[in-house]
Write an enzyme that holds these catalytic residues in place. Structure first.
Site, PDB file in Angstrom:
ATOM      1  N   HIS A 182      10.134  -0.579   7.938  1.00  0.00           N
ATOM      2  CA  HIS A 182       9.706   0.822   8.124  1.00  0.00           C
ATOM      3  C   HIS A 182      10.037   1.244   9.567  1.00  0.00           C
ATOM      4  O   HIS A 182       9.139   1.454  10.384  1.00  0.00           O
ATOM      5  CB  HIS A 182       8.201   0.914   7.853  1.00  0.00           C
ATOM      6  CG  HIS A 182       7.681   2.309   7.668  1.00  0.00           C
ATOM      7  ND1 HIS A 182       8.492   3.427   7.631  1.00  0.00           N
ATOM      8  CD2 HIS A 182       6.407   2.774   7.512  1.00  0.00           C
ATOM      9  CE1 HIS A 182       7.736   4.508   7.448  1.00  0.00           C
ATOM     10  NE2 HIS A 182       6.480   4.142   7.386  1.00  0.00           N
ATOM     11  N   ASP A 222      -2.482  -2.976   9.209  1.00  0.00           N
ATOM     12  CA  ASP A 222      -1.891  -2.186   8.130  1.00  0.00           C
ATOM     13  C   ASP A 222      -2.622  -2.562   6.835  1.00  0.00           C
ATOM     14  O   ASP A 222      -3.332  -3.582   6.774  1.00  0.00           O
ATOM     15  CB  ASP A 222      -0.383  -2.494   8.047  1.00  0.00           C
ATOM     16  CG  ASP A 222       0.353  -1.647   7.008  1.00  0.00           C
ATOM     17  OD1 ASP A 222      -0.208  -0.633   6.547  1.00  0.00           O
ATOM     18  OD2 ASP A 222       1.503  -2.006   6.659  1.00  0.00           O
ATOM     19  N   GLN A 237       8.384   4.391  11.408  1.00  0.00           N
ATOM     20  CA  GLN A 237       7.000   4.213  11.839  1.00  0.00           C
ATOM     21  C   GLN A 237       6.954   3.621  13.255  1.00  0.00           C
ATOM     22  O   GLN A 237       6.213   4.083  14.115  1.00  0.00           O
ATOM     23  CB  GLN A 237       6.283   3.265  10.858  1.00  0.00           C
ATOM     24  CG  GLN A 237       4.842   2.994  11.216  1.00  0.00           C
ATOM     25  CD  GLN A 237       4.002   4.259  11.153  1.00  0.00           C
ATOM     26  OE1 GLN A 237       4.042   4.986  10.169  1.00  0.00           O
ATOM     27  NE2 GLN A 237       3.243   4.549  12.207  1.00  0.00           N
ATOM     28  N   ARG A 293       5.260  10.653  14.702  1.00  0.00           N
ATOM     29  CA  ARG A 293       6.297  10.494  13.687  1.00  0.00           C
ATOM     30  C   ARG A 293       7.205  11.729  13.715  1.00  0.00           C
ATOM     31  O   ARG A 293       8.426  11.635  13.577  1.00  0.00           O
ATOM     32  CB  ARG A 293       5.670  10.357  12.292  1.00  0.00           C
ATOM     33  CG  ARG A 293       4.884   9.082  12.052  1.00  0.00           C
ATOM     34  CD  ARG A 293       5.775   7.869  11.944  1.00  0.00           C
ATOM     35  NE  ARG A 293       6.771   8.005  10.889  1.00  0.00           N
ATOM     36  CZ  ARG A 293       6.540   7.762   9.591  1.00  0.00           C
ATOM     37  NH1 ARG A 293       5.361   7.333   9.189  1.00  0.00           N
ATOM     38  NH2 ARG A 293       7.518   7.888   8.693  1.00  0.00           N
ATOM     39  N   ARG A 337      12.857   6.760   0.748  1.00  0.00           N
ATOM     40  CA  ARG A 337      11.752   5.789   0.666  1.00  0.00           C
ATOM     41  C   ARG A 337      11.888   5.095  -0.667  1.00  0.00           C
ATOM     42  O   ARG A 337      11.697   5.705  -1.722  1.00  0.00           O
ATOM     43  CB  ARG A 337      10.406   6.502   0.792  1.00  0.00           C
ATOM     44  CG  ARG A 337       9.241   5.612   0.420  1.00  0.00           C
ATOM     45  CD  ARG A 337       7.909   6.158   0.851  1.00  0.00           C
ATOM     46  NE  ARG A 337       7.745   6.043   2.291  1.00  0.00           N
ATOM     47  CZ  ARG A 337       6.585   6.186   2.927  1.00  0.00           C
ATOM     48  NH1 ARG A 337       5.493   6.454   2.247  1.00  0.00           N
ATOM     49  NH2 ARG A 337       6.512   6.083   4.234  1.00  0.00           N
ATOM     50  N   CYS A 392      -0.800   2.372  10.922  1.00  0.00           N
ATOM     51  CA  CYS A 392       0.237   3.335  10.529  1.00  0.00           C
ATOM     52  C   CYS A 392      -0.290   4.372   9.543  1.00  0.00           C
ATOM     53  O   CYS A 392       0.300   5.439   9.403  1.00  0.00           O
ATOM     54  CB  CYS A 392       1.429   2.595   9.941  1.00  0.00           C
ATOM     55  SG  CYS A 392       0.976   1.573   8.535  1.00  0.00           S
TER      56      CYS A 392
HETATM   57  N1  NVA Z   1       2.752  -1.406   4.493  1.00  0.00           N
HETATM   58  C1  NVA Z   1       2.414  -0.089   4.015  1.00  0.00           C
HETATM   59  C2  NVA Z   1       2.901   0.961   4.952  1.00  0.00           C
HETATM   60  C3  NVA Z   1       2.523   2.361   4.566  1.00  0.00           C
HETATM   61  C4  NVA Z   1       3.076   3.394   5.476  1.00  0.00           C
HETATM   62  C5  NVA Z   1       2.998   0.110   2.634  1.00  0.00           C
HETATM   63  O1  NVA Z   1       4.134  -0.299   2.369  1.00  0.00           O
HETATM   64  O2  NVA Z   1       2.299   0.689   1.800  1.00  0.00           O
HETATM   65  N1   CP Z   2       2.690   5.783   7.760  1.00  0.00           N
HETATM   66  C1   CP Z   2       3.354   6.321   6.718  1.00  0.00           C
HETATM   67  O1   CP Z   2       4.546   6.128   6.533  1.00  0.00           O
HETATM   68  O2   CP Z   2       2.568   7.098   5.930  1.00  0.00           O
HETATM   69  P1   CP Z   2       2.959   7.724   4.513  1.00  0.00           P
HETATM   70  O3   CP Z   2       3.025   6.598   3.543  1.00  0.00           O
HETATM   71  O4   CP Z   2       1.858   8.694   4.214  1.00  0.00           O
HETATM   72  O5   CP Z   2       4.283   8.408   4.655  1.00  0.00           O
END
Ligand code: NVA
Ligand code: CP
Length: 310
Positions: free
Chosen positions: A128, A226, A131, A295, A101, A267
């Site tokens: 992502h 989101d 997801q 997931r 990540r 998500c």
């Molecule tokens: N768009 C959000 C997704 C979190 C899972 C982010 O990047 O924080």
């Molecule tokens: N939806 C998702 O990826 O959540 P986290 O940021 O908690 O991993």
């Protein structure tokens, strides 16, 4: 399947369906896979926070007889004393598979190109994919099909989840309507939008981009939103963004424009009274925790397929 999963757009429709089918099998009978990844190690590189991704990958490895290492970039020489390439080459000598990540999508690609083991995108600023695999399994469970299902996405569309939804939905034959404020900062990446339109032509689905929340949600089977403040957005932008995105908040008035049996998805993490109101996310149409649960199943399936165990 290719060595890595960087974006959903690199998968074919059949590959996505194969992941979902295997995920369904795993969900129905998890014990059958309890030693499938025996003696395999997953490295989990994190440059941003996480609840779902960290837990679901780590639990997934444990439940399949393998092991996961949580590796926080804050306590790593990567990007400071050590290059991304050297990190990838070194890690490949120890572990069987890597998930990362990261902020930069380009750095994730560099990591994958230099690793001899499979690399999974566990979220970048750009996309992502994990997801959306979980989301598609959830939508298929709830609606019994994917082809012809209409998903409406509301809010920040220059967003990793939006980009992967555009790719994923159009590959499997779902219609997708996005509603967001005008402006490059809020609209999806134009290349992704063009790719999605190409995929939609092949699968016979539709892509609509509008500034009207009501128009996007009209007759939708799935209403999705989101965070307005993704992990990479500086906190000082909060006030400005709340004002800009408020017309796209998913509340019960907006949900009334969707089909009566529409489901609500996010998500997560979610902020009540921001991208959605509590009565929606905590109400009967919400399937956000089923979405989070899947997931685990889709990522288990993905790891088995990338490691060629299935
Ligand atoms: N768009 C959000 C997704 C979190 C899972 C982010 O990047 O924080
Ligand atoms: N939806 C998702 O990826 O959540 P986290 O940021 O908690 O991993």
């Amino acid at each position: 399947m290719e060595k890595d999963l960087i974006d959903i757009s690199q998968l074919t429709r059949n590959e996505i369906i194969a992941i979902l089918d295997l995920a369904d099998q795993i969900k129905a009978n998890p014990n059958r896979f309890s030693v499938s990844l025996k003696e395999k190690t997953l490295l989990m590189i994190f440059e941003k926070p996480s609840l779902r991704t960290r837990l679901s990958f780590e639990v997934g490895m444990t439940q399949m007889g393998g092991h996961a290492i949580y590796y926080d970039i804050a306590s790593s020489p990567m990007g400071k004393k050590e290059s991304v390439a050297d990190t990838a080459k070194t890690a490949s000598r120890y572990v069987d598979i890597i998930m990362a990540r990261m902020f930069s999508h380009e750095q994730l690609i560099e990591l994958a190109q230099n690793a001899s083991v499979p690399v999974i995108n566990a979220l970048t600023d750009f996309s992502h994919p994990c997801q959306i695999l979980g989301d598609l399994q959830t939508i298929r469970e709830k609606k019994g099909k994917l082809i012809g299902i209409k998903l409406a996405y509301l809010g920040d569309s220059n967003n990793n989840v939006t980009h992967s939804l555009l790719h994923g939905c159009t590959l499997v034959g779902m219609d997708i309507s996005l509603a967001c404020p005008k402006g490059k900062a809020y609209e999806p990446n134009s290349k992704v939008l063009e790719e999605a339109k190409r995929f939609a032509k092949v699968s016979g689905s539709k892509v609509v981009l509008t500034n009207s929340a009501e128009e996007a949600v009209k007759e939708a089977d799935v209403v999705y939103t989101d965070s307005w403040m993704s992990y990479h957005i500086p906190v000082d932008q909060n006030e400005k963004r709340v004002k800009i995105f408020k017309p796209y908040q998913v509340n019960s008035k907006l949900m009334a424009h969707a089909k009566p049996d529409a489901v609500f998805m996010n998500c997560l993490p979610a902020m009540r009274d921001m991208e959605q109101t509590p009565e929606v996310i905590d109400g009967p149409q919400s399937i956000v925790f089923d979405q989070a649960e899947n997931r685990l199943n889709t990522q288990k399936a993905l790891m088995l397929l990338l490691l060629k165990v299935k």
